[in-house]
Design an enzyme around this catalytic site. Structure first.
Site, short mmCIF file in Angstrom:
data_model
loop_
_atom_site.label_atom_id
_atom_site.label_comp_id
_atom_site.label_asym_id
_atom_site.label_seq_id
_atom_site.Cartn_x
_atom_site.Cartn_y
_atom_site.Cartn_z
N ASN A 16 0.84 -1.21 0.00
CA ASN A 16 0.00 0.00 0.00
C ASN A 16 0.87 1.26 0.00
O ASN A 16 0.51 2.26 -0.63
CB ASN A 16 -0.97 0.00 1.19
N HIS A 111 -8.70 -1.67 5.83
CA HIS A 111 -8.92 -2.99 6.41
C HIS A 111 -9.46 -3.93 5.32
O HIS A 111 -10.37 -3.56 4.58
CB HIS A 111 -9.92 -2.90 7.57
#
Ligand code: GRF
Length: 196
Positions: A16, A111
């Site tokens: 990420n 998440h």
């Protein structure tokens, strides 16, 4: 006027982190990753940060008496580096009151499930074992709970019978790498427009 400097908190492989850097370089995300914070000195993401010349603050929580002590040092590092936003990307700890107080409403987390389903560790495994037919990714503000803050964005992923857990993980990551930079951009633009 905000400066759009963000700190990424990560302790894993940093895919990420890579996606956020790539979006900035592509001109799709108007911010600067001005600090990487990691609580795992051996994390792969630290190497990536060094290659990109992102400043790093790496600490070992065991060397502090408690969470308040290491979070106080993180806050000092954030302030020295003029950080406006905290972006959690695989920081596997609950954020405590010291950080929450200083950065209220300016901490985001990603998440790998459709919250409130499957909070906590191994969300992809939890979803696979539960046999759900739809899972996905959630981006939310961080509060004192475990993956409980206000939801900002979600993207769903249908789960087919043929998909292994590894397939699921790959597809979840593909969504994460697109959705996180887009959402960070929206949140920053929206906040700047409000003049906060
Ligand atoms: C991501 O799956 C994210 O949803 C979770 O931690 C993982 C970090 O992966 N919070 P990476 O280190 O960015 O590859």
């Amino acid at each position: 006027m905000r400066n759009n400097k963000i700190a990424i908190f990560a302790s894993g492989t940093g895919s990420n982190y890579d996606a956020i850097i790539a979006a900035i370089q592509a001109g799709e995300l108007d911010c600067e990753v001005a600090l990487l914070v990691s609580d795992k000195p051996a994390a792969k993401v630290i190497e990536k940060a060094k290659q990109n010349q992102t400043p790093t603050f790496v600490f070992d929580p065991r060397q502090y008496p408690d969470k308040a002590a290491f979070e106080q040092e993180i806050v000092e590092q954030l302030q020295v580096n003029n950080i406006e936003w905290i972006v959690l990307a695989g920081y596997m700890r609950l954020v405590g009151p010291t950080l929450l107080h200083e950065y209220e409403g300016r901490i985001l987390n990603i998440h790998p499930s459709l919250l409130p389903a499957f909070p906590g560790l191994d969300a992809i495994g939890q979803a696979a074992r539960a046999g759900v037919k739809i899972t996905g990714v959630t981006i939310h503000y961080v509060d004192e709970g475990m993956d409980t803050g206000t939801i900002i964005a979600q993207e769903a992923l249908p789960v087919t019978n043929e998909m292994t857990e590894v397939d699921l993980q790959k597809q979840i990551q593909r969504i994460e790498h697109k959705l996180y930079p887009q959402t960070i951009q929206q949140v920053i633009l929206h906040t700047n427009r409000k003049g906060n």
